[in-house]
Write a protein that holds these residues in place. Sequence first.
Motif, PDB file in Angstrom:
ATOM      1  N   ASP A   1       7.300  11.522  13.834  1.00  0.00           N
ATOM      2  CA  ASP A   1       6.277  10.542  13.574  1.00  0.00           C
ATOM      3  C   ASP A   1       6.381   9.932  12.353  1.00  0.00           C
ATOM      4  OD1 ASP A   1       5.669  10.392  16.220  1.00  0.00           O
ATOM      5  OD2 ASP A   1       3.672  11.329  15.883  1.00  0.00           O
ATOM      6  N   ARG A   2       6.365  10.662  11.215  1.00  0.00           N
ATOM      7  CA  ARG A   2       6.704  10.188   9.690  1.00  0.00           C
ATOM      8  C   ARG A   2       7.887   9.525   9.628  1.00  0.00           C
ATOM      9  NH1 ARG A   2       2.085  12.706   7.595  1.00  0.00           N
ATOM     10  NH2 ARG A   2       2.448  11.694   5.554  1.00  0.00           N
ATOM     11  N   VAL A   3       8.637   9.985  10.165  1.00  0.00           N
ATOM     12  CA  VAL A   3      10.355   9.442   9.910  1.00  0.00           C
ATOM     13  C   VAL A   3      10.063   7.847  10.539  1.00  0.00           C
ATOM     14  CG1 VAL A   3      12.608   9.436  10.256  1.00  0.00           C
ATOM     15  CG2 VAL A   3      11.373  11.398   9.626  1.00  0.00           C
ATOM     16  N   ARG A   4       9.650   8.013  11.989  1.00  0.00           N
ATOM     17  CA  ARG A   4       9.635   6.657  12.619  1.00  0.00           C
ATOM     18  C   ARG A   4       8.524   5.929  11.871  1.00  0.00           C
ATOM     19  NH1 ARG A   4       9.845  10.038  17.202  1.00  0.00           N
ATOM     20  NH2 ARG A   4       7.836   9.616  17.572  1.00  0.00           N
ATOM     21  N   ALA A   5       7.597   6.108  11.043  1.00  0.00           N
ATOM     22  CA  ALA A   5       6.548   5.164  10.513  1.00  0.00           C
ATOM     23  C   ALA A   5       7.230   4.885   9.332  1.00  0.00           C
ATOM     24  CB  ALA A   5       5.342   6.053  10.177  1.00  0.00           C
ATOM     25  N   TRP A   6       8.105   5.646   8.630  1.00  0.00           N
ATOM     26  CA  TRP A   6       8.767   5.129   7.388  1.00  0.00           C
ATOM     27  C   TRP A   6       9.739   4.021   7.610  1.00  0.00           C
ATOM     28  CZ3 TRP A   6      14.161   6.110   7.162  1.00  0.00           C
ATOM     29  CH2 TRP A   6      14.952   5.902   5.808  1.00  0.00           C
ATOM     30  N   ALA A   7      10.603   4.292   8.712  1.00  0.00           N
ATOM     31  CA  ALA A   7      11.721   3.160   8.994  1.00  0.00           C
ATOM     32  C   ALA A   7      10.938   1.838   9.424  1.00  0.00           C
ATOM     33  CB  ALA A   7      12.355   3.850  10.146  1.00  0.00           C
ATOM     34  N   SER A   8       9.790   2.217  10.264  1.00  0.00           N
ATOM     35  CA  SER A   8       9.206   0.938  10.835  1.00  0.00           C
ATOM     36  C   SER A   8       8.545   0.038   9.572  1.00  0.00           C
ATOM     37  CB  SER A   8       8.094   1.214  11.788  1.00  0.00           C
ATOM     38  OG  SER A   8       7.196   0.318  12.235  1.00  0.00           O
ATOM     39  N   THR A   9       7.928   0.704   8.599  1.00  0.00           N
ATOM     40  CA  THR A   9       7.098   0.055   7.577  1.00  0.00           C
ATOM     41  C   THR A   9       8.243  -0.742   6.765  1.00  0.00           C
ATOM     42  OG1 THR A   9       5.398   1.825   7.576  1.00  0.00           O
ATOM     43  CG2 THR A   9       5.516   0.442   5.472  1.00  0.00           C
ATOM     44  N   TRP A  10       9.190  -0.032   6.331  1.00  0.00           N
ATOM     45  CA  TRP A  10      10.186  -0.837   5.203  1.00  0.00           C
ATOM     46  C   TRP A  10      11.198  -1.464   6.096  1.00  0.00           C
ATOM     47  CZ3 TRP A  10       8.358  -1.056   0.687  1.00  0.00           C
ATOM     48  CH2 TRP A  10       7.345   0.045   0.259  1.00  0.00           C
ATOM     49  N   GLY A  11      11.440  -1.490   7.324  1.00  0.00           N
ATOM     50  CA  GLY A  11      12.446  -2.155   8.026  1.00  0.00           C
ATOM     51  C   GLY A  11      13.805  -1.770   7.812  1.00  0.00           C
ATOM     52  N   ILE A  12      13.940  -0.154   7.880  1.00  0.00           N
ATOM     53  CA  ILE A  12      15.049   0.362   7.778  1.00  0.00           C
ATOM     54  C   ILE A  12      15.831   0.570   9.082  1.00  0.00           C
ATOM     55  CG2 ILE A  12      16.351   2.304   6.986  1.00  0.00           C
ATOM     56  CD1 ILE A  12      14.157   2.309   4.480  1.00  0.00           C
ATOM     57  N   ARG A  13      16.866   0.039   9.412  1.00  0.00           N
ATOM     58  CA  ARG A  13      17.790   0.473  10.420  1.00  0.00           C
ATOM     59  C   ARG A  13      18.374   1.820  10.227  1.00  0.00           C
ATOM     60  NH1 ARG A  13      22.976  -3.403  12.492  1.00  0.00           N
ATOM     61  NH2 ARG A  13      23.194  -2.302  14.571  1.00  0.00           N
ATOM     62  N   GLN A  14      17.740   2.772  11.249  1.00  0.00           N
ATOM     63  CA  GLN A  14      18.270   3.981  11.125  1.00  0.00           C
ATOM     64  C   GLN A  14      19.637   4.358  11.524  1.00  0.00           C
ATOM     65  OE1 GLN A  14      14.455   5.169  13.397  1.00  0.00           O
ATOM     66  NE2 GLN A  14      14.608   6.972  12.185  1.00  0.00           N
TER      67      GLN A  14
ATOM     68  N   ARG B   1       0.844  -1.257   0.079  1.00  0.00           N
ATOM     69  CA  ARG B   1      -0.089  -0.053  -0.156  1.00  0.00           C
ATOM     70  C   ARG B   1       0.790   1.345  -0.020  1.00  0.00           C
ATOM     71  NH1 ARG B   1      -2.283   0.623   4.375  1.00  0.00           N
ATOM     72  NH2 ARG B   1      -1.590  -1.157   5.532  1.00  0.00           N
ATOM     73  N   GLU B   2       2.099   1.157   0.912  1.00  0.00           N
ATOM     74  CA  GLU B   2       3.013   2.321   0.845  1.00  0.00           C
ATOM     75  C   GLU B   2       3.624   2.457  -0.518  1.00  0.00           C
ATOM     76  OE1 GLU B   2       4.578   5.624   2.288  1.00  0.00           O
ATOM     77  OE2 GLU B   2       2.869   4.563   2.808  1.00  0.00           O
ATOM     78  N   ALA B   3       4.084   1.399  -1.295  1.00  0.00           N
ATOM     79  CA  ALA B   3       4.627   1.478  -2.367  1.00  0.00           C
ATOM     80  C   ALA B   3       3.697   2.089  -3.452  1.00  0.00           C
ATOM     81  CB  ALA B   3       5.063   0.212  -3.018  1.00  0.00           C
ATOM     82  N   THR B   4       2.379   1.588  -3.325  1.00  0.00           N
ATOM     83  CA  THR B   4       1.195   2.432  -4.262  1.00  0.00           C
ATOM     84  C   THR B   4       1.373   3.759  -4.156  1.00  0.00           C
ATOM     85  OG1 THR B   4       0.261   0.261  -4.197  1.00  0.00           O
ATOM     86  CG2 THR B   4      -1.106   2.076  -4.977  1.00  0.00           C
TER      87      THR B   4
ATOM     88  N   CYS C   1       6.381   9.554   3.946  1.00  0.00           N
ATOM     89  CA  CYS C   1       5.299   8.299   3.948  1.00  0.00           C
ATOM     90  C   CYS C   1       3.934   8.878   3.893  1.00  0.00           C
ATOM     91  CB  CYS C   1       5.649   7.280   5.039  1.00  0.00           C
ATOM     92  SG  CYS C   1       5.276   7.650   6.513  1.00  0.00           S
ATOM     93  N   SER C   2       2.989   7.974   3.575  1.00  0.00           N
ATOM     94  CA  SER C   2       1.565   8.452   3.245  1.00  0.00           C
ATOM     95  C   SER C   2       1.103   8.581   4.579  1.00  0.00           C
ATOM     96  CB  SER C   2       1.045   7.255   2.410  1.00  0.00           C
ATOM     97  OG  SER C   2       0.804   6.075   3.187  1.00  0.00           O
ATOM     98  N   ASP C   3       0.196   9.353   4.681  1.00  0.00           N
ATOM     99  CA  ASP C   3      -0.805   9.547   5.820  1.00  0.00           C
ATOM    100  C   ASP C   3      -1.462   8.439   6.327  1.00  0.00           C
ATOM    101  OD1 ASP C   3      -0.312  12.406   5.797  1.00  0.00           O
ATOM    102  OD2 ASP C   3      -2.016  12.917   4.778  1.00  0.00           O
ATOM    103  N   ALA C   4      -1.969   7.285   5.637  1.00  0.00           N
ATOM    104  CA  ALA C   4      -2.339   6.124   6.025  1.00  0.00           C
ATOM    105  C   ALA C   4      -1.567   5.537   6.666  1.00  0.00           C
ATOM    106  CB  ALA C   4      -3.049   5.352   4.784  1.00  0.00           C
ATOM    107  N   THR C   5      -0.349   5.347   6.365  1.00  0.00           N
ATOM    108  CA  THR C   5       0.754   4.290   6.753  1.00  0.00           C
ATOM    109  C   THR C   5       1.183   5.044   8.229  1.00  0.00           C
ATOM    110  OG1 THR C   5       1.813   3.662   4.885  1.00  0.00           O
ATOM    111  CG2 THR C   5       3.161   3.756   6.513  1.00  0.00           C
ATOM    112  N   VAL C   6       1.117   6.183   8.380  1.00  0.00           N
ATOM    113  CA  VAL C   6       1.577   7.010   9.703  1.00  0.00           C
ATOM    114  C   VAL C   6       0.404   6.642  10.638  1.00  0.00           C
ATOM    115  CG1 VAL C   6       1.717   9.234  11.011  1.00  0.00           C
ATOM    116  CG2 VAL C   6       2.678   8.797   8.473  1.00  0.00           C
TER     117      VAL C   6
END
Length: 479
Positions: A340-353, A89-92, A107-112
């Motif tokens: 919150d958007r940065v943390r949601a981005w990292a959480s969704t994509w599994g990115i080690r910050q 959904r985020e890729a879309t 990242c998208s509002d829906a993902t946040v």
Amino acid sequence: MSTVQSIRDDLNARSSARPMTKAKAKKLAIKHLLAIEERYIFSKTLVYFYLQCQGIEPPKASNDDSFFLRVLCVDWWIRKLLRKDARDREATSILAGNVAKGRQIYCSDATVINVQERWANTLQGMEQKLCVSDAGDELDMLDILKSSLANPENRRAELMVRMSGFEQYADSKDHIGMFYTITCPSKFHRFMGKSLQKNTKYNGATPKDAQKYLVGVWSRIRAELDSWGAKPYGFRVAEPHHDGTPHWHILLFMPRDYEYLITETIQEYACKEDSYELASPGAMDARFNAKRILKEIITKDGVKKVSATGYIAKYIAKNIGFDIGMDSEDATQSTDKVSDRVRAWASTWGIRQFQQLGGASVSVWRELRRLKDKEIEHDVIREARDCCINNDWAGFLVVMGGTEIKRVERELQLLKKNEFNEETGEMKLNRYQEIVWKIVGITADVFDVVTHLKKWTIIQKPQDIKASGGRARSASPPL
């Protein structure tokens, strides 16, 4: 309606769709299990192929038995399907052009919203739980959470202790500091630079794809430097561009004689892919940037001391969620407003910050901190422990043998053991029949110090405690 408009409307509809529920994921998981059992169970290769066709990453298992136990586990499939749904959904949303500054940055509002709901559910679940020890101690799970690295204040403090410790160690060795920025080739970016101009080279890559590219680049850099005996040390921070594409900021310390070798090696591999793009003015700086950190600069008021840690401190603070001024990707918002958007981005994509590069093991550091009040006979363990409880990362590096030796060669190592069933005497295995090794202390040659003296279990709170909202008895947290 034009074809382009219909495609855009379809993308917007898909990106705004409700996330997959756990119940739906369970039904879909059962369908996949039946398909595997009926057609592919006799061949691991076919199972791999089936998973890849479904967009599911194959499990990492220690043997074939545990591999098949995972792919035939409903819970394993549910986790994978929920994660895939969130990323799809985020890729879309990214493909539709919705993720960008002035729209939905990072990242998208829906993902946040979905990530925040998941965090809220996690906190709500922790409110209902206690952590009890075999000695009768009881801890509230929320208290444990606040004292752990999940707390942004604690996470920032530890990162800064280690970062400033690296700088102190570098100063003692007369090493220099270099600050590098690496970005991905154009094909990973939905938009051109910081603008909202559509990137015609974009190939549909996700932030996960871009992070995988950067990890691959760094692994090749590290291998090349190892072959030359160069062992720089420091930290790297992964953060998103406004369209969600990650880039890395890296602060490295090194002997002066290695500056040219290390910088040239990083530049070579960072600019190797799609190098034809770098001919235009400014393109090289956009892909790779290197800056020598000067310890002193001349200002109109005289000579000013400069801390190398300050170069990366703002990136650490921003990506954890602290206010350090206006956001570099969107000058209309402060960094704490987009955290919150940065943390949601990292959480969704599994990115080690954040990742430490080189140096001693932080796991050993954390275990030694548990020994604050314990008498220790071993000189090296005691000296390393004293550095840890005094937040002296530079001293800890010295005790651990410096930054140039390999971790397996260091005198102090983690002590790991597997558990046994007290009734049967058999070794405990996880649900996938694999041996589980747990950290229980520190070892130096044949001298062991146990840091985990109690066994802790998480239980549901009694109803009377839930109703009153009361706190459990205080004790040292198992952290």
